[in-house]
Design an enzyme around this catalytic site. Structure first.
Site, mmCIF file in Angstrom:
data_model
loop_
_atom_site.group_PDB
_atom_site.id
_atom_site.type_symbol
_atom_site.label_atom_id
_atom_site.label_comp_id
_atom_site.label_asym_id
_atom_site.label_seq_id
_atom_site.Cartn_x
_atom_site.Cartn_y
_atom_site.Cartn_z
ATOM 1 N N ASP A 114 0.636 -1.395 0.163
ATOM 2 C CA ASP A 114 -0.036 -0.022 0.121
ATOM 3 C C ASP A 114 0.681 1.169 -0.021
ATOM 4 O OD1 ASP A 114 -2.243 1.558 0.096
ATOM 5 O OD2 ASP A 114 -3.146 0.938 2.181
ATOM 6 N N GLU A 151 2.688 4.897 -4.234
ATOM 7 C CA GLU A 151 2.558 5.689 -5.343
ATOM 8 C C GLU A 151 4.065 6.445 -5.744
ATOM 9 O OE1 GLU A 151 -0.876 4.279 -4.272
ATOM 10 O OE2 GLU A 151 0.200 5.531 -2.945
ATOM 11 N N ASP A 192 -9.229 3.698 -2.482
ATOM 12 C CA ASP A 192 -9.832 4.338 -1.075
ATOM 13 C C ASP A 192 -11.093 4.881 -1.893
ATOM 14 O OD1 ASP A 192 -7.671 3.248 0.390
ATOM 15 O OD2 ASP A 192 -7.145 5.388 0.753
#
Length: 902
Positions: A499, A502, A575
């Site tokens: 997670d 990015e 999300d």
């Protein structure tokens, strides 16, 4: 200034998001991006480059010649390659850059095999190169420079059709004279530094953007370029924001937005009834794409003049683009996979249901949830742990108070054939006593600032450093962290979730890493930003493989991705929000991922943040059960939502949806084998299966699962009827619940209640299922098979079943698999071998067969296994639905047999 805190169920404050000036945007609009503003200033329709025809050189690797800017005389090198399998590659770079420009590495699985180009025609104005393998040609015009790709004599694509080729050459930093200081401080053009809010981006190499426009002739339907929370068919952007490809952590993202989200795949597909093509723009820096479908002018055009214009713009790197010439959608998928790799064959358990929450508090909470599934007879395979399972957000550790016996917990799950997934993010808490931090620092495995020191940002643990996954040495070191002796408390039943990769940086520009940080090899982050998550995903998957000494398939879920991420595992849409709009938009988002190679994809069932009402939760479970990656997930501030907390009716409906998913796993697993070997995604837009049916081109609320099942999940509240397009004139379809038969090429209205999940089987197909769900995949896989045969208008059907051990690489290394073909023809259902290299015998049987479309009651049904005698079998026939059911068969899966309908 304002900030937001999220509080865990124990009351602990665990997040503070970046402080944000009231009224200011966290993320950039296109006009905030300097290279976009510069490229948009290029005069439309006036090329600045000419091709020097006398510099043409032909070799086995293709053709190359020089391009020269008409004003500056700066030379570029154009390379054109014919890649084996129906692909044209076009590269443009500086002829003599003052330093190397970044070229994307590791995404292509090997250097593409090229074919010989021959010179067919040449004069002062143009030259034509022929590629014999596909009867394709490349025509290059001298001035203004243009490059046309012709397929069977017809121009399919034109590069630089509007003269928007842009290539900003690298420069040495300006000396501090009066004029150069003015250039350096020019914030409007953003040449040497660029400001956004309080952030300043220092550009060591100055302006270095590239851009190119394409005209796709005859195409008005284009798709692809995830990830955006937008329609499946790309919108015309000529009057608004372009699509942005820049991986960002966007909590509760807006829908119908062109803002880039967590991942980027710069692959666009264009489709018309006669041909599908792809445009793959291989660049990992921030990229923008304008799409002009000519919608505003369509009424003024003749149909034959339809086209779509693309304008790609990237902040840095080179121009490296591939035209995938198809001509069918499936050929484009295969061409792309030949470049970037095939979808990894997932372990079987990962296709079951996953239960996740931020966060399950402790071992007792995990065991209670696990027991709850058993008590309520809902199958599941995996339970997940978020960041709070660690010691102070230190990855590869366990909180000794909350999880004092992690091995015991995993053994508890493994005794039920279930697995545990834990989170591992790319940031590392700055703590000299934390071995992961101290080792990585000593070995130089962190991304650095411009001054050469480790870059420090902020994420869940507070001050952090970020691992440089672009470094092969750092990836190898990280992979070794998953060895059981290194990762204390882990077992081989533990799998991983990447997670925040990015990467997410609290307080950073756009909540990510500054572009002027430095990776191994001296490359700035701006060059490879979109690859960061790809590299962590790769390193993690490799870590799980080496943990098993190369014998076991990994399962890794990643939030961030790039082209080629399909080789490493699964992704999800991030999300999302518990609302009907997010349920609805999840379908086009997943369809877009599927056609761009990322076949193992899903959306958080129920919505990550906020609280779904019972109806929404049920509908989301029904939709998620018919999508590749099936995980229920929720944020810590959302109410608990295990399926049994909403009353018996909801529990029953969720149980039914999950059980039907498990029954259908043989079909899903067979589809993933197809994706692994032929790049056919399990989830398919209707236009992929029905490429000549114009009605399908904009459909995004229903889809095909393989070639056999058409799903239309209910995504609106309170509905009693829905419309379903059953495509294909001359096709026939069967409602899988009522067995009612419908003709194709029409839209039907289907009555629905809360327990209705519209699902249709296409005539001419065979779908394998299991006769029950069990408690998990390992339990269910021991059950017999059942076949559902749907006859087409000619009374025929066929399908296949793939089986192996479900977890190892033995299917590849030892050929331990079985691929079986089922065919119904002339009243006989046959089972035969579809690949005689396989040597796997699961000792499973087909217990029952349902045949839809049998027009009259049979006089007898007989079964005969190869080498055995013919035996009569009992059957039941329903005249109103033309359904024939045969049970009690016990026909071996891996032996040839016949079922005769007389």
């Amino acid at each position: 200034m304002a900030s937001e805190q999220k509080v865990s169920e124990t009351g602990e404050s665990i997040i503070t998001t970046i402080p944000v000036d009231e009224g200011k945007e966290v993320f950039k609009k296109c006009n905030d991006i300097a290279f976009y503003r510069r490229q948009k200033e290029l005069q439309h329709g006036s090329s600045h480059y000419r091709a020097l025809m006398d510099t043409l050189v032909l070799s086995e690797r293709g053709a190359q010649l020089k391009l020269v800017h008409t004003d500056t005389e700066v030379p570029l090198l154009l390379q054109v390659c014919a890649v084996q399998g129906g692909i044209i590659r076009v590269k443009i770079n500086e002829l003599q850059p003052i330093r190397p420009r970044y070229e994307v590495r590791d995404v292509l699985i090997h250097e593409p095999v090229t074919q010989q180009l021959t010179l067919e025609q040449a004069d002062a104005d143009s030259l034509t190169l022929r590629w014999e393998e596909t009867q394709s040609q490349v025509r290059i015009a001298h001035c203004p420079f243009r490059l046309e790709v012709l397929c069977r004599g017809e121009v399919t694509a034109t590069l630089n059709s509007e003269g928007r080729l842009c290539f900003e050459p690298l420069k040495d930093p300006p000396q501090h004279s009066t004029s150069s200081q003015k250039e350096e401080e020019d914030d409007t053009s953003g040449l040497w530094k660029e400001k956004f809010r309080q952030f300043v981006d220092i550009k060591a190499n100055g302006p270095s953007s590239v851009g190119l426009d394409f005209r796709l002739h005859g195409f008005s339907n284009v798709y692809g370029i995830p990830e955006h929370a937008d329609t499946h068919r790309l919108q015309d952007t000529s009057a608004g924001e372009p699509y942005r490809l820049y991986n960002l952590d966007v909590f509760a993202y807006k829908i119908h937005s062109r803002l880039g989200l967590y991942g980027s795949v710069p692959l666009l597909l264009a489709h018309k009834p006669e041909r599908t093509i792809g445009v793959f723009w291989l660049n990992a820096s921030e990229t923008l794409l304008h799409v002009d479908t000519g919608a505003d002018h369509l009424v003024k055009r003749r149909r034959k003049a339809a086209h779509t214009d693309l304008h790609w713009m990237s902040e840095s790197g080179i121009i490296d683009t591939f035209l995938l010439l198809g001509p069918t959608p499936f050929q484009v998928f295969a061409q792309y996979a030949e470049l970037t790799g095939w979808q990894a064959l997932p372990p079987l358990f990962s296709l079951g249901y996953h239960q996740c929450r931020w966060t399950y508090r402790d071992e007792a909470d995990v065991k209670a949830v696990d027991q709850g599934f058993d008590q309520h007879e809902i199958p599941y395979d995996v339970i997940w742990l978020d960041i709070e399972h660690t010691e102070g957000k230190r990855y590869f550790t366990w909180d000794s108070k909350l999880f004092p016996d992690p091995v015991g917990l995993q053994d508890h799950l493994l005794n039920k054939n279930r697995k545990l997934v834990v989170i591992s993010d790319p940031h590392v808490k700055i703590d000299p006593d934390y071995s992961v931090y101290s080792e990585a620092k000593d070995l130089g495995h962190f991304v650095k600032n411009r001054d050469g020191n480790p870059y420090q940002g902020s994420c869940w643990p507070g001050p952090c450093c970020y691992l440089d996954f672009s470094s092969p040495k750092a990836r190898a070191w990280y992979a070794c962290m998953f060895f059981l002796h290194k990762y204390k408390g882990s077992t081989e039943a533990l799998f991983v979730w990447n997670d925040m990769n990015e990467p997410s940086v609290f307080g950073g520009p756009e909540q990510t890493m500054p572009k002027d940080t430095v990776h191994c090899g001296g490359w700035e982050h701006r060059e490879l930003h979109n690859l960061y998550g790809f590299y962590q995903h790769w390193a993690t998957a490799e870590g799980l493989i080496v943990r098993s000494e190369g014998t076991e398939r990994p399962f890794v879920l990643s939030r961030s991705f790039f082209a080629g991420s399909q080789r490493f595992g699964a992704v999800w849409t991030g999300d999302n929000v518990a609302s009907w709009d997010y349920l609805k938009i999840s379908i086009p988002m997943l369809l877009t991922l599927s056609i761009t190679g990322i076949a193992f994809c899903g959306a958080d069932v129920g919505g990550f943040t906020q609280d779904p009402d019972p109806e929404l939760l049920v509908r989301w479970y029904q939709a998620g059960a018919l999508q590749p990656f099936f995980r229920g997930h929720s944020a810590c501030q959302a109410r608990r939502r295990e399926p049994w907390l909403f009353g018996e009716e909801v529990t029953s409906l969720v149980r039914r949806a999950v059980c039907e998913r498990y029954c259908l796993l043989p079909y899903w697993y067979s589809l993933f084998r197809q994706a692994h070997v032929s790049a056919r995604p399990p989830l398919r837009p209707l236009w992929v299966e029905f490429p000549q049916d114009h009605q399908t081109f904009a459909v995004e609320d229903q889809y095909m699962i393989g070639n056999a099942l058409l799903a239309c999940p209910v995504t609106d509240p309170g509905v009693t009827k829905i419309k379903v397009l059953l495509p294909g004139s001359g096709e026939c379809w069967y409602d899988t619940h009522t067995f009612q038969r419908f003709g194709g090429g029409r839209t039907v209205r289907i009555p629905v209640t809360l327990d209705t999940v519209p699902l249709f089987q296409r005539g001419g197909t065979v779908v394998p299922r299991k006769v029950g769900a069990g408690t998990c995949t390992a339990d269910q896989w021991l059950l017999p098979f059942t076949l559902t045969v749907a006859l087409d208008t000619k009374g025929c059907a066929e399908g296949e079943l793939y089986v192996d051990d479900g977890h190892s690489f033995n299917y590849k290394s030892k050929k331990e698999f079985a691929l079986r073909k089922f065919a119904f023809l002339h009243g006989t259902l046959s089972c035969s071998c579809a690949d005689d290299t396989g040597t796997f015998d699961p000792e499973s049987t087909v217990e029952s067969v349902r045949l839809m479309g049998i027009r009259k009651r049979p006089t007898a049904v007989t079964a005969r296994v190869s080498g055995g005698s013919e035996d009569s079998v009992a059957f039941a026939y329903e005249k109103t639905t033309s359904l024939l059911t045969v049970e009690g068969l016990r026909l071996p899966v891996v032996q040839d047999w016949l079922l005769q309908i007389e």
